[in-house]
Design a protein around this motif. Structure first.
Motif, PDB file in Angstrom:
ATOM      1  N   LEU A 119       0.822  -1.197   0.000  1.00  0.00           N
ATOM      2  CA  LEU A 119       0.000   0.000   0.000  1.00  0.00           C
ATOM      3  C   LEU A 119       0.866   1.260   0.000  1.00  0.00           C
ATOM      4  CD1 LEU A 119      -2.884   1.000   0.065  1.00  0.00           C
ATOM      5  CD2 LEU A 119      -2.837   0.890   2.549  1.00  0.00           C
ATOM      6  N   THR A 120       1.963   1.235   0.735  1.00  0.00           N
ATOM      7  CA  THR A 120       2.867   2.388   0.796  1.00  0.00           C
ATOM      8  C   THR A 120       3.449   2.707  -0.568  1.00  0.00           C
ATOM      9  OG1 THR A 120       3.456   1.932   3.105  1.00  0.00           O
ATOM     10  CG2 THR A 120       5.006   3.258   1.813  1.00  0.00           C
ATOM     11  N   ILE A 121       3.911   1.687  -1.262  1.00  0.00           N
ATOM     12  CA  ILE A 121       4.512   1.896  -2.585  1.00  0.00           C
ATOM     13  C   ILE A 121       3.469   2.406  -3.573  1.00  0.00           C
ATOM     14  CG2 ILE A 121       5.582   0.718  -4.549  1.00  0.00           C
ATOM     15  CD1 ILE A 121       6.971  -1.111  -2.506  1.00  0.00           C
ATOM     16  N   ALA A 122       2.239   1.892  -3.482  1.00  0.00           N
ATOM     17  CA  ALA A 122       1.178   2.349  -4.381  1.00  0.00           C
ATOM     18  C   ALA A 122       0.882   3.833  -4.168  1.00  0.00           C
ATOM     19  CB  ALA A 122      -0.084   1.519  -4.170  1.00  0.00           C
ATOM     20  N   ILE A 123       0.772   4.254  -2.916  1.00  0.00           N
ATOM     21  CA  ILE A 123       0.478   5.656  -2.620  1.00  0.00           C
ATOM     22  C   ILE A 123       1.669   6.541  -2.983  1.00  0.00           C
ATOM     23  CG2 ILE A 123      -0.098   7.294  -0.802  1.00  0.00           C
ATOM     24  CD1 ILE A 123      -2.374   5.435  -1.671  1.00  0.00           C
ATOM     25  N   LEU A 164      -4.867  -0.817  -7.709  1.00  0.00           N
ATOM     26  CA  LEU A 164      -5.565  -2.110  -7.803  1.00  0.00           C
ATOM     27  C   LEU A 164      -4.738  -3.214  -7.168  1.00  0.00           C
ATOM     28  CD1 LEU A 164      -7.901  -3.803  -8.889  1.00  0.00           C
ATOM     29  CD2 LEU A 164      -6.650  -4.006 -11.054  1.00  0.00           C
ATOM     30  N   ILE A 165      -3.434  -3.199  -7.423  1.00  0.00           N
ATOM     31  CA  ILE A 165      -2.561  -4.201  -6.810  1.00  0.00           C
ATOM     32  C   ILE A 165      -2.569  -4.059  -5.294  1.00  0.00           C
ATOM     33  CG2 ILE A 165      -0.159  -4.956  -6.610  1.00  0.00           C
ATOM     34  CD1 ILE A 165       0.227  -4.136  -9.534  1.00  0.00           C
ATOM     35  N   ALA A 166      -2.512  -2.814  -4.808  1.00  0.00           N
ATOM     36  CA  ALA A 166      -2.519  -2.585  -3.364  1.00  0.00           C
ATOM     37  C   ALA A 166      -3.829  -3.054  -2.741  1.00  0.00           C
ATOM     38  CB  ALA A 166      -2.306  -1.103  -3.074  1.00  0.00           C
ATOM     39  N   MET A 167      -4.943  -2.806  -3.401  1.00  0.00           N
ATOM     40  CA  MET A 167      -6.241  -3.212  -2.868  1.00  0.00           C
ATOM     41  C   MET A 167      -6.360  -4.725  -2.809  1.00  0.00           C
ATOM     42  SD  MET A 167      -9.977  -1.865  -4.040  1.00  0.00           S
ATOM     43  CE  MET A 167     -11.432  -2.272  -3.043  1.00  0.00           C
ATOM     44  N   LEU A 168      -5.885  -5.414  -3.868  1.00  0.00           N
ATOM     45  CA  LEU A 168      -5.901  -6.883  -3.848  1.00  0.00           C
ATOM     46  C   LEU A 168      -5.003  -7.417  -2.737  1.00  0.00           C
ATOM     47  CD1 LEU A 168      -5.768  -7.657  -7.682  1.00  0.00           C
ATOM     48  CD2 LEU A 168      -7.738  -7.851  -6.149  1.00  0.00           C
ATOM     49  N   SER A 169      -3.907  -6.709  -2.492  1.00  0.00           N
ATOM     50  CA  SER A 169      -3.007  -7.121  -1.407  1.00  0.00           C
ATOM     51  C   SER A 169      -3.697  -7.011  -0.049  1.00  0.00           C
ATOM     52  CB  SER A 169      -1.746  -6.270  -1.436  1.00  0.00           C
ATOM     53  OG  SER A 169      -0.906  -6.568  -0.340  1.00  0.00           O
ATOM     54  N   ILE A 170      -4.433  -5.900   0.139  1.00  0.00           N
ATOM     55  CA  ILE A 170      -5.146  -5.730   1.409  1.00  0.00           C
ATOM     56  C   ILE A 170      -6.219  -6.806   1.571  1.00  0.00           C
ATOM     57  CG2 ILE A 170      -6.715  -4.212   2.670  1.00  0.00           C
ATOM     58  CD1 ILE A 170      -5.209  -1.857   1.576  1.00  0.00           C
ATOM     59  N   ILE A 171      -6.985  -7.034   0.513  1.00  0.00           N
ATOM     60  CA  ILE A 171      -8.043  -8.045   0.593  1.00  0.00           C
ATOM     61  C   ILE A 171      -7.455  -9.406   0.909  1.00  0.00           C
ATOM     62  CG2 ILE A 171      -9.796  -9.269  -0.755  1.00  0.00           C
ATOM     63  CD1 ILE A 171     -10.307  -6.704  -2.270  1.00  0.00           C
ATOM     64  N   ASN A 172      -6.339  -9.738   0.238  1.00  0.00           N
ATOM     65  CA  ASN A 172      -5.705 -11.034   0.490  1.00  0.00           C
ATOM     66  C   ASN A 172      -5.202 -11.134   1.930  1.00  0.00           C
ATOM     67  OD1 ASN A 172      -4.275 -13.587  -0.488  1.00  0.00           O
ATOM     68  ND2 ASN A 172      -2.556 -12.373   0.273  1.00  0.00           N
ATOM     69  N   LEU A 224      -6.324   0.683   9.840  1.00  0.00           N
ATOM     70  CA  LEU A 224      -4.997   1.022  10.355  1.00  0.00           C
ATOM     71  C   LEU A 224      -3.931   0.832   9.287  1.00  0.00           C
ATOM     72  CD1 LEU A 224      -5.094  -0.478  13.974  1.00  0.00           C
ATOM     73  CD2 LEU A 224      -4.813   1.932  13.347  1.00  0.00           C
ATOM     74  N   LEU A 225      -4.044  -0.281   8.547  1.00  0.00           N
ATOM     75  CA  LEU A 225      -3.096  -0.502   7.457  1.00  0.00           C
ATOM     76  C   LEU A 225      -3.210   0.609   6.410  1.00  0.00           C
ATOM     77  CD1 LEU A 225      -3.424  -4.365   6.912  1.00  0.00           C
ATOM     78  CD2 LEU A 225      -1.487  -3.134   7.903  1.00  0.00           C
ATOM     79  N   GLY A 226      -4.448   1.021   6.138  1.00  0.00           N
ATOM     80  CA  GLY A 226      -4.658   2.078   5.147  1.00  0.00           C
ATOM     81  C   GLY A 226      -4.068   3.404   5.585  1.00  0.00           C
ATOM     82  N   VAL A 227      -4.313   3.792   6.831  1.00  0.00           N
ATOM     83  CA  VAL A 227      -3.791   5.075   7.328  1.00  0.00           C
ATOM     84  C   VAL A 227      -2.267   5.074   7.333  1.00  0.00           C
ATOM     85  CG1 VAL A 227      -3.661   6.601   9.329  1.00  0.00           C
ATOM     86  CG2 VAL A 227      -5.845   5.577   8.691  1.00  0.00           C
ATOM     87  N   LEU A 228      -1.681   4.011   7.862  1.00  0.00           N
ATOM     88  CA  LEU A 228      -0.225   3.926   7.915  1.00  0.00           C
ATOM     89  C   LEU A 228       0.373   3.895   6.507  1.00  0.00           C
ATOM     90  CD1 LEU A 228       0.310   1.389  10.851  1.00  0.00           C
ATOM     91  CD2 LEU A 228       0.745   3.855  10.859  1.00  0.00           C
ATOM     92  N   GLY A 229      -0.296   3.156   5.614  1.00  0.00           N
ATOM     93  CA  GLY A 229       0.191   3.097   4.235  1.00  0.00           C
ATOM     94  C   GLY A 229       0.148   4.459   3.568  1.00  0.00           C
ATOM     95  N   GLY A 230      -0.912   5.232   3.835  1.00  0.00           N
ATOM     96  CA  GLY A 230      -1.016   6.568   3.256  1.00  0.00           C
ATOM     97  C   GLY A 230       0.045   7.508   3.787  1.00  0.00           C
TER      98      GLY A 230
END
Length: 455
Positions: free
Chosen positions: A23-27, A340-348, A384-390
């Motif tokens: 997620l970090t790399i995507a943002i 899209l890759i980051a979102m699939l990673s989170i879902i997985n 939490l993962l989303g906030v930290l990733g952003g």
């Protein structure tokens, strides 16, 4: 609930870390990509914020470098009410500096009429002098020059040194720095010197820089200058390849129509070579002449419609807005792949985490936890993962932007606005919530007994 969510993420630190990095790399990629458009807007805003005057040039020319207009028109522009000073300019591409080809970043010879340039109340380059001096009337006809700080540093030059440009040895009398990569590209000389070096048409200039008197609103002055030159015979600028094609249109049309005529009359003259030759010549002339006349009429009409193009700082800004709007679409598509890759990673990650804790959720529900509580727990973890990733993505993006701006200071300028960084954090949080939504809904549909039995 929040502490419980943090403990759950830390209990599977490797999986949580990998998801967070994705997620970090995507943002960070999103911030970096959109900083390109932001840098363009920031650069142009800084550049044209320093330009209070307006520029008159050939219609259709993208920049003064490609413009050619009659030198005598400057006198007529000066007669328009509201015009204070008209400064003639010549721009030409620099091909060689110190014997080395100049490719990127580009450099330009800038020839300016010194008497009128020194009369300007707001001289961009004159005000940007940080060492040495600007050109004076004594520099007319000489190879004394003022160059930008970037050019001086690139070629290890300072005040008093000589620099060879396009085979001409010039003497550096001043250094300037405007802070804009669009302006810090010029080697400034007397206009007549540049005209001689580049063999520029003595009756033409690239453009006129016009300083207003302030008695007429800017929009009205621009329109008044355009109206003054409406209907003048000055062709619109077009690329060289298109101009070459246009110049041969008459011959192509003539040959085409002659060929048609020969085909239609070939049967009646093929048995009489002399008659065929006379007929071809007569009919070819009869058909081609009206065609040529028609082309001339159309050309004259187009020339009559095209006048002098006058642009203010706001006009350049509008043109850039159109370009950056198209650029944003492309950058959005590129960013979408990483998102899209980051979102699939989170879902997985969240789905695997939920599946590993099915028994835990069953026990929690058996002890009184509601479906809502379980959903909140899973959503809190993904959020939490989303906030930290952003946050980490924004920081990583800023570091990358700083490195690029430092490494390629004279070539590019990237800029990430606070709004872009906040949007990155918000968007990353939204991705986290959406990524954990499916696992949360899937879990809440299970009864405590089913959850314990599945585990």
């Amino acid at each position: 609930m929040l502490k419980f969510a943090i403990k759950n993420l830390l209990s599977r630190s490797l999986r949580s870390f990998l998801c967070l990095m994705g997620l970090t790399i995507a943002i960070a990629g999103m911030v970096g990509l959109f900083s390109i458009a932001g840098g363009l807007e920031e650069t142009v805003s800084q550049t044209f914020g320093k330009i209070s005057g307006i520029v008159a040039m050939q219609p259709g020319a993208p920049i003064p470098l490609f413009s050619r207009i009659p030198r005598s028109w400057g006198t007529e522009i000066k007669e328009v009410p509201g015009v204070a000073i008209v400064n003639s300019e010549i721009w030409s591409r620099v091909n060689l500096i110190e014997g080395k080809p100049v490719i990127s970043p580009p450099r330009f010879l800038f020839g300016t009429d010194l008497p009128t340039r020194l009369e300007l109340k707001h001289g961009i380059y004159r005000e940007a002098i940080y060492e040495g001096r600007f050109l004076t009337l004594e520099d007319r006809g000489t190879l004394n020059t003022v160059i930008s700080r970037q050019i001086a540093e690139q070629h290890h030059k300072q005040i008093g040194d000589q620099i060879e440009v396009n085979g001409q040895t010039m003497h550096i009398v001043g250094l300037y720095e405007s802070g804009s990569i669009l302006l810090d590209i010029a080697i400034i000389l007397d206009i007549d010197v540049v005209r001689e070096i580049t063999r520029f048409d003595p009756d033409s200039v690239s453009c006129f820089y016009i300083e207003q008197s302030g008695t007429v609103p800017n929009e009205q002055l621009v329109q008044a200058i355009k109206d003054r030159f409406q209907g003048r015979e000055l062709a619109s600028w077009q690329p060289a390849s298109l101009a070459l094609a246009s110049s041969s249109n008459t011959n192509i049309l003539q040959d085409f129509m002659t060929a048609i005529d020969e085909t239609l009359k070939g049967k009646s003259t093929e048995n009489n070579p002399t008659q065929k030759k006379l007929t071809d010549k007569k009919e070819g002339d009869r058909i081609a002449k009206p065609a040529i006349a028609e082309l001339k009429t159309e050309s004259d009409s187009e020339s009559a419609e095209s006048g002098l193009e006058v642009r203010s700082a706001s006009d350049w800004g509008e043109r850039l807005d159109t370009f950056t709007a198209d650029l944003d679409i492309f950058l959005g598509l590129m960013t979408g792949i990483g998102v899209l890759i980051a979102m699939l990673s989170i879902i997985n990650t969240m789905l695997m985490s939920v599946m590993e804790r099915v028994v835990d959720f069953g026990i929690l529900k058996a002890n009184g936890w509601s479906n809502r509580d379980v959903m909140l727990l899973i959503t809190a973890e993904s959020s939490l993962l989303g906030v930290l990733g952003g946050i980490l993505g924004g920081i990583l993006g800023l570091i990358a932007i700083a490195v690029v701006n430092w490494k390629f200071a004279s070539q590019v300028h990237l800029y990430a606005s606070p709004g872009l960084l906040l949007f990155g954090v918000f968007f990353s949080t939204l991705l986290g919530v959406l990524g954990g939504l499916y696992p949360a809904i899937w879990t809440t549909r299970m009864t405590p007994i089913d959850a314990i039995r599945r585990g």
